[in-house]
Design a protein around this motif. Sequence first.
Motif, PDB file in Angstrom:
ATOM      1  N   VAL A  79     -10.451  -4.028  12.419  1.00 20.78           N
ATOM      2  CA  VAL A  79      -9.446  -3.497  13.336  1.00 20.78           C
ATOM      3  C   VAL A  79     -10.095  -3.249  14.689  1.00 20.78           C
ATOM      4  CG1 VAL A  79      -8.232  -2.391  11.423  1.00 20.78           C
ATOM      5  CG2 VAL A  79      -9.831  -1.046  12.802  1.00 20.78           C
ATOM      6  N   CYS A  80      -9.256  -3.279  15.703  1.00 20.86           N
ATOM      7  CA  CYS A  80      -9.716  -2.977  17.052  1.00 20.86           C
ATOM      8  C   CYS A  80      -8.670  -2.113  17.736  1.00 20.86           C
ATOM      9  CB  CYS A  80      -9.932  -4.272  17.846  1.00 20.86           C
ATOM     10  SG  CYS A  80     -10.427  -3.997  19.570  1.00 20.86           S
ATOM     11  N   LEU A 123      -8.456   7.820  16.447  1.00 18.69           N
ATOM     12  CA  LEU A 123      -9.027   9.162  16.541  1.00 18.69           C
ATOM     13  C   LEU A 123     -10.419   9.131  17.160  1.00 18.69           C
ATOM     14  CD1 LEU A 123      -7.905  10.597  13.075  1.00 18.69           C
ATOM     15  CD2 LEU A 123      -7.043  11.275  15.324  1.00 18.69           C
ATOM     16  N   ILE A 124     -11.207   8.114  16.791  1.00 15.01           N
ATOM     17  CA  ILE A 124     -12.558   7.996  17.347  1.00 15.01           C
ATOM     18  C   ILE A 124     -12.492   7.647  18.826  1.00 15.01           C
ATOM     19  CG2 ILE A 124     -14.704   6.679  17.268  1.00 15.01           C
ATOM     20  CD1 ILE A 124     -14.288   6.430  14.240  1.00 15.01           C
ATOM     21  N   LYS A 125     -11.601   6.737  19.179  1.00 15.54           N
ATOM     22  CA  LYS A 125     -11.490   6.382  20.601  1.00 15.54           C
ATOM     23  C   LYS A 125     -11.091   7.593  21.439  1.00 15.54           C
ATOM     24  CE  LYS A 125      -9.944   2.922  23.870  1.00 15.54           C
ATOM     25  NZ  LYS A 125      -9.857   3.893  24.964  1.00 15.54           N
ATOM     26  N   ASP A 126     -10.237   8.434  20.877  1.00 12.39           N
ATOM     27  CA  ASP A 126      -9.813   9.631  21.596  1.00 12.39           C
ATOM     28  C   ASP A 126     -10.963  10.617  21.831  1.00 12.39           C
ATOM     29  OD1 ASP A 126      -7.228   8.718  21.778  1.00 12.39           O
ATOM     30  OD2 ASP A 126      -6.486   9.866  20.065  1.00 12.39           O
ATOM     31  N   ASP A 149      -9.303   1.342   3.773  1.00 11.17           N
ATOM     32  CA  ASP A 149      -8.820   0.312   4.685  1.00 11.17           C
ATOM     33  C   ASP A 149      -7.434   0.631   5.219  1.00 11.17           C
ATOM     34  OD1 ASP A 149     -11.105  -1.199   4.452  1.00 11.17           O
ATOM     35  OD2 ASP A 149     -10.330  -2.516   2.891  1.00 11.17           O
ATOM     36  N   GLU A 150      -6.671   1.395   4.451  1.00  8.34           N
ATOM     37  CA  GLU A 150      -5.294   1.695   4.844  1.00  8.34           C
ATOM     38  C   GLU A 150      -5.206   2.561   6.103  1.00  8.34           C
ATOM     39  OE1 GLU A 150      -6.332   1.628   1.615  1.00  8.34           O
ATOM     40  OE2 GLU A 150      -5.256  -0.277   1.380  1.00  8.34           O
ATOM     41  N   ASN A 151      -6.260   3.333   6.399  1.00 10.53           N
ATOM     42  CA  ASN A 151      -6.173   4.228   7.557  1.00 10.53           C
ATOM     43  C   ASN A 151      -7.131   3.841   8.683  1.00 10.53           C
ATOM     44  OD1 ASN A 151      -8.702   5.005   6.700  1.00 10.53           O
ATOM     45  ND2 ASN A 151      -8.105   7.082   6.080  1.00 10.53           N
ATOM     46  N   LEU A 152      -7.581   2.583   8.712  1.00 11.98           N
ATOM     47  CA  LEU A 152      -8.593   2.207   9.692  1.00 11.98           C
ATOM     48  C   LEU A 152      -8.060   2.230  11.125  1.00 11.98           C
ATOM     49  CD1 LEU A 152     -10.857  -0.581   8.167  1.00 11.98           C
ATOM     50  CD2 LEU A 152     -11.149   1.893   8.228  1.00 11.98           C
ATOM     51  N   ILE A 153      -6.822   1.813  11.325  1.00 10.34           N
ATOM     52  CA  ILE A 153      -6.255   1.876  12.674  1.00 10.34           C
ATOM     53  C   ILE A 153      -6.194   3.328  13.150  1.00 10.34           C
ATOM     54  CG2 ILE A 153      -4.126   1.637  14.011  1.00 10.34           C
ATOM     55  CD1 ILE A 153      -5.394  -0.991  13.879  1.00 10.34           C
ATOM     56  N   GLU A 154      -5.695   4.194  12.288  1.00  6.79           N
ATOM     57  CA  GLU A 154      -5.620   5.625  12.628  1.00  6.79           C
ATOM     58  C   GLU A 154      -7.010   6.182  12.908  1.00  6.79           C
ATOM     59  OE1 GLU A 154      -4.718   9.909  10.447  1.00  6.79           O
ATOM     60  OE2 GLU A 154      -4.297   8.031   9.409  1.00  6.79           O
ATOM     61  N   SER A 195      -3.619  -1.812  19.671  1.00  7.68           N
ATOM     62  CA  SER A 195      -4.253  -1.797  18.355  1.00  7.68           C
ATOM     63  C   SER A 195      -3.922  -3.069  17.588  1.00  7.68           C
ATOM     64  CB  SER A 195      -3.777  -0.588  17.540  1.00  7.68           C
ATOM     65  OG  SER A 195      -3.953   0.611  18.265  1.00  7.68           O
ATOM     66  N   ILE A 196      -4.930  -3.653  16.920  1.00  5.65           N
ATOM     67  CA  ILE A 196      -4.701  -4.834  16.095  1.00  5.65           C
ATOM     68  C   ILE A 196      -5.566  -4.740  14.838  1.00  5.65           C
ATOM     69  CG2 ILE A 196      -4.106  -6.379  18.007  1.00  5.65           C
ATOM     70  CD1 ILE A 196      -6.976  -7.513  17.746  1.00  5.65           C
ATOM     71  N   SER A 197      -5.152  -5.469  13.796  1.00  2.39           N
ATOM     72  CA  SER A 197      -5.965  -5.611  12.595  1.00  2.39           C
ATOM     73  C   SER A 197      -5.932  -7.071  12.170  1.00  2.39           C
ATOM     74  CB  SER A 197      -5.451  -4.704  11.467  1.00  2.39           C
ATOM     75  OG  SER A 197      -4.144  -5.095  11.078  1.00  2.39           O
ATOM     76  N   LEU A 198      -6.972  -7.492  11.456  1.00  3.96           N
ATOM     77  CA  LEU A 198      -7.082  -8.896  11.058  1.00  3.96           C
ATOM     78  C   LEU A 198      -7.786  -8.975   9.706  1.00  3.96           C
ATOM     79  CD1 LEU A 198      -6.581 -11.830  12.114  1.00  3.96           C
ATOM     80  CD2 LEU A 198      -8.954 -11.780  12.924  1.00  3.96           C
ATOM     81  N   PRO A 199      -7.121  -9.585   8.688  1.00  3.82           N
ATOM     82  CA  PRO A 199      -7.782  -9.736   7.387  1.00  3.82           C
ATOM     83  C   PRO A 199      -9.024 -10.604   7.503  1.00  3.82           C
ATOM     84  CG  PRO A 199      -5.412 -10.167   7.236  1.00  3.82           C
ATOM     85  CD  PRO A 199      -5.737 -10.095   8.694  1.00  3.82           C
ATOM     86  N   SER A 200     -10.002 -10.338   6.659  1.00  2.40           N
ATOM     87  CA  SER A 200     -11.232 -11.111   6.653  1.00  2.40           C
ATOM     88  C   SER A 200     -11.001 -12.497   6.060  1.00  2.40           C
ATOM     89  CB  SER A 200     -12.304 -10.392   5.825  1.00  2.40           C
ATOM     90  OG  SER A 200     -12.560  -9.111   6.337  1.00  2.40           O
ATOM     91  N   TYR A 201     -11.939 -13.396   6.317  1.00  2.00           N
ATOM     92  CA  TYR A 201     -11.883 -14.714   5.695  1.00  2.00           C
ATOM     93  C   TYR A 201     -12.116 -14.573   4.198  1.00  2.00           C
ATOM     94  CZ  TYR A 201     -11.969 -16.994  10.262  1.00  2.00           C
ATOM     95  OH  TYR A 201     -11.651 -17.417  11.518  1.00  2.00           O
ATOM     96  N   ASP A 202     -11.383 -15.364   3.416  1.00  2.00           N
ATOM     97  CA  ASP A 202     -11.514 -15.344   1.965  1.00  2.00           C
ATOM     98  C   ASP A 202     -12.564 -16.376   1.564  1.00  2.00           C
ATOM     99  OD1 ASP A 202     -11.143 -14.809  -0.661  1.00  2.00           O
ATOM    100  OD2 ASP A 202      -9.198 -15.799  -0.853  1.00  2.00           O
ATOM    101  N   PHE A 203     -13.827 -15.995   1.723  1.00  2.00           N
ATOM    102  CA  PHE A 203     -14.938 -16.903   1.465  1.00  2.00           C
ATOM    103  C   PHE A 203     -15.274 -16.882  -0.020  1.00  2.00           C
ATOM    104  CE2 PHE A 203     -19.526 -18.132   1.938  1.00  2.00           C
ATOM    105  CZ  PHE A 203     -19.283 -19.396   2.468  1.00  2.00           C
ATOM    106  N   PRO A 204     -15.353 -18.043  -0.674  1.00  2.00           N
ATOM    107  CA  PRO A 204     -15.602 -18.080  -2.129  1.00  2.00           C
ATOM    108  C   PRO A 204     -16.886 -17.344  -2.514  1.00  2.00           C
ATOM    109  CG  PRO A 204     -14.975 -20.253  -1.313  1.00  2.00           C
ATOM    110  CD  PRO A 204     -15.201 -19.399  -0.106  1.00  2.00           C
ATOM    111  N   SER A 205     -16.788 -16.483  -3.512  1.00  2.00           N
ATOM    112  CA  SER A 205     -17.941 -15.671  -3.916  1.00  2.00           C
ATOM    113  C   SER A 205     -19.094 -16.526  -4.427  1.00  2.00           C
ATOM    114  CB  SER A 205     -17.528 -14.656  -4.983  1.00  2.00           C
ATOM    115  OG  SER A 205     -17.007 -15.317  -6.129  1.00  2.00           O
ATOM    116  N   ASP A 206     -18.795 -17.700  -5.004  1.00  2.00           N
ATOM    117  CA  ASP A 206     -19.873 -18.537  -5.523  1.00  2.00           C
ATOM    118  C   ASP A 206     -20.660 -19.229  -4.412  1.00  2.00           C
ATOM    119  OD1 ASP A 206     -17.838 -20.256  -4.766  1.00  2.00           O
ATOM    120  OD2 ASP A 206     -18.020 -21.553  -6.515  1.00  2.00           O
TER     121      ASP A 206
END
Length: 321
Positions: free
Chosen positions: A234-235, A215-218, A206-211, A241-252
């Motif tokens: 990420v988009c 690279l893929i867009k290029d 996840d740490e390199n998703l923007i990068e 370029s932007i990134s957005l954390p996912s919703y913290d949906f309860p696992s139960d």
Amino acid sequence: MKDGIAVAGVVLVDEINEISAYPKSGELTKILSVSKSCGGCVPNVSVDLKRILNDLTVKAIGKIGRDDNGKFLKELFIKNGVDSSLLVESDDKTAFTQVISVAGGERTFFTYAGANKSFGYDDIDFDNLGVKMFHLGYFLLLDKIDDGDGVRILKTLTDLGIKTSIDLVTENSNRYQKILPCLPYVDNLIINEVEACAMLNKQPSDENLIETAKLIKDLGVRERVIIHSPRLAVCVSNNGSISLPSYDFPSDKVVGTTGAGDAFCAGALISIYQEKSDIEILEFAQGVAVTSLTKADAIGGVRSQQETINFCKNLKRKELC
């Protein structure tokens, strides 16, 4: 005037077997429930699109067999208002997948290619599409598409002035390089973190998703690369370029994750169709994905656009370290 979205590619039936836990080799486990649902990009995404925005024109394109599963899918398309007139019938069986789903989210797939195996360029009636956008998936699960027909289809759509998008399936292989020739004819690439990193022979992170997205867009993607993972999305687009954390949906509250990736894709496609901003695209795509977690099948949890927004209003987002 062109309007609506066509969804083409993998068409199959999911036969879902829910279990409490995976057995070890040589052990037995009980199947708690058995159900049948649509599966694959075409049924999942096209039905999701109609559930989100009922007045949207959605056309399903693919190949099915003249069998009970084919009949099941055609009835499902009719019930959900999806135009299935461009489906092609084959003498082969309709493709199916045995889905082994553990309560709480983990899942494993065993698939039979069936009629999907021969789906390709000649099965698309380009003269009668009449749509604004065309989504093609899943690459790496369609033999003819992977071996050149995908590029031909996307190039023809580009020549017709139709906006294109694609997605992939996740597999442990070195076949991701087959996708690269398609990218110059793709407006929007929507994939997960494993698929994105595999395209570049990188380890998923996840740490390199923007990068990774840059690279893929290029490599030729014309408008945007969207990458989603359980923790964030990420988009990278012509706007930045932007990134957005996912919703913290309860696992139960997670009933199943089958179709969550397709739900994300449908949410992104709707937002792109409506010409939303990149952040709005990610927000809504994540919202559709999280609603899909409330049902075991691929489409049951997806709601209308406003219901999705309301569902997510009080959800917090994950904290990223």
